[in-house]
Design an enzyme around this catalytic site. Structure first.
Site, mmCIF file in Angstrom:
data_model
loop_
_atom_site.group_PDB
_atom_site.id
_atom_site.type_symbol
_atom_site.label_atom_id
_atom_site.label_comp_id
_atom_site.label_asym_id
_atom_site.label_seq_id
_atom_site.Cartn_x
_atom_site.Cartn_y
_atom_site.Cartn_z
ATOM 1 N N GLU A 1 38.649 38.372 28.944
ATOM 2 C CA GLU A 1 38.660 36.822 27.775
ATOM 3 C C GLU A 1 37.493 36.525 27.391
ATOM 4 O O GLU A 1 37.161 36.449 27.023
ATOM 5 C CB GLU A 1 39.988 36.604 28.534
ATOM 6 N N ASN B 1 31.513 42.154 40.797
ATOM 7 C CA ASN B 1 30.309 42.655 40.909
ATOM 8 C C ASN B 1 30.682 42.524 42.862
ATOM 9 O O ASN B 1 31.236 41.926 43.615
ATOM 10 C CB ASN B 1 29.667 40.943 41.500
ATOM 11 N N TYR C 1 31.936 38.973 45.191
ATOM 12 C CA TYR C 1 33.236 39.509 44.630
ATOM 13 C C TYR C 1 33.548 38.103 43.378
ATOM 14 O O TYR C 1 34.174 38.214 42.800
ATOM 15 C CB TYR C 1 34.760 39.554 45.586
ATOM 16 N N CYS D 1 44.183 34.272 33.252
ATOM 17 C CA CYS D 1 44.169 33.734 34.305
ATOM 18 C C CYS D 1 43.858 32.413 33.905
ATOM 19 O O CYS D 1 43.606 32.217 32.847
ATOM 20 C CB CYS D 1 43.018 33.699 35.184
ATOM 21 N N CYS E 1 35.699 37.682 33.647
ATOM 22 C CA CYS E 1 37.082 38.788 33.121
ATOM 23 C C CYS E 1 36.821 38.775 31.949
ATOM 24 O O CYS E 1 35.902 38.549 31.239
ATOM 25 C CB CYS E 1 38.248 37.142 33.226
HETATM 26 N N1 THU Z 1 40.751 39.944 35.627
HETATM 27 C C1 THU Z 1 40.488 39.990 33.761
HETATM 28 O O1 THU Z 1 39.674 40.674 33.525
HETATM 29 N N2 THU Z 1 41.309 38.926 33.023
HETATM 30 C C2 THU Z 1 43.014 38.446 33.193
HETATM 31 O O2 THU Z 1 43.025 37.702 32.733
HETATM 32 C C3 THU Z 1 43.097 39.012 34.514
HETATM 33 C C4 THU Z 1 42.165 38.867 35.548
HETATM 34 C C5 THU Z 1 40.444 40.968 36.241
HETATM 35 C C6 THU Z 1 39.212 40.377 37.485
HETATM 36 C C7 THU Z 1 39.015 41.188 38.019
HETATM 37 O O3 THU Z 1 38.381 42.403 37.419
HETATM 38 C C8 THU Z 1 40.050 42.525 38.250
HETATM 39 O O4 THU Z 1 41.020 41.941 36.359
HETATM 40 C C9 THU Z 1 41.476 41.416 39.458
HETATM 41 O O5 THU Z 1 41.828 40.803 39.591
#
Ligand code: THU
Length: 147
Positions: free
Chosen positions: A69, A59, A62, A100, A67
């Site tokens: 997941e 977005n 930020y 994360c 994520c």
């Molecule tokens: N991100 C995920 O979608 N999953 C993860 O396990 C780590 C990070 C995304 C969030 C953000 O859009 C980009 O990766 C960089 O951090």
């Protein structure tokens, strides 16, 4: 930490892993990641036998990113399925990424500690962790039984 490392090619993936790999790879192509330029795809299998996928959605404000997941888990819950029995995430090509911290807690909500989380590159490199290894001694739903 318990960890199994397996280098493999997508063509050699087992029959249970291949649909998850393909679903995550497809979802990753739909990632909305104009700020990080780091597309991520995730897919899970539910105990009921469904496969659900998600991608990261960024977005202009930020911190509002969700994520991949989280997207896959939301899709499962919206379909009425209750439990994750296998999970897979695909990040960048250089090295596998792991969920994360917040997403480890999200996984913890719907998966038993022994559930496998496959962390992969689009080329098929894979490192597999258990949910329990990713988030040991975790707080979970059973701690709220006093409610
Ligand atoms: N991100 C995920 O979608 N999953 C993860 O396990 C780590 C990070 C995304 C969030 C953000 O859009 C980009 O990766 C960089 O951090």
């Amino acid at each position: 930490m318990r960890r199994a490392r397996t280098a493999t090619k997508p063509g050699n993936l087992g029959e249970t892993l291949k649909p998850l790999f393909e679903a995550a790879l497809e979802a990753r192509t739909h990632a909305h990641a104009p700020y990080s330029r780091f597309p991520v795809g995730a897919a899970l299998r539910s105990r009921e036998g469904g496969v659900f996928a998600g991608c990261n959605v960024e977005n202009a404000s930020y911190p509002l990113v969700t994520c991949a997941e989280a997207g896959a888990i939301s899709a499962m819950v919206a379909a009425g399925h209750k439990e994750i029995v296998e999970f897979l995430v695909i990040g960048g090509a250089d090295k596998v990424i792991t969920p994360c911290g917040a997403c480890r807690q999200r996984l913890r909500e719907f998966a038993r500690p022994g559930v496998r989380v496959h962390c992969m590159t689009p080329q098929g490199e894979r490192t597999t962790f258990s949910v329990g290894a990713l988030l040991p001694s975790a707080f979970g739903p059973e701690h709220l039984t006093e409610l």
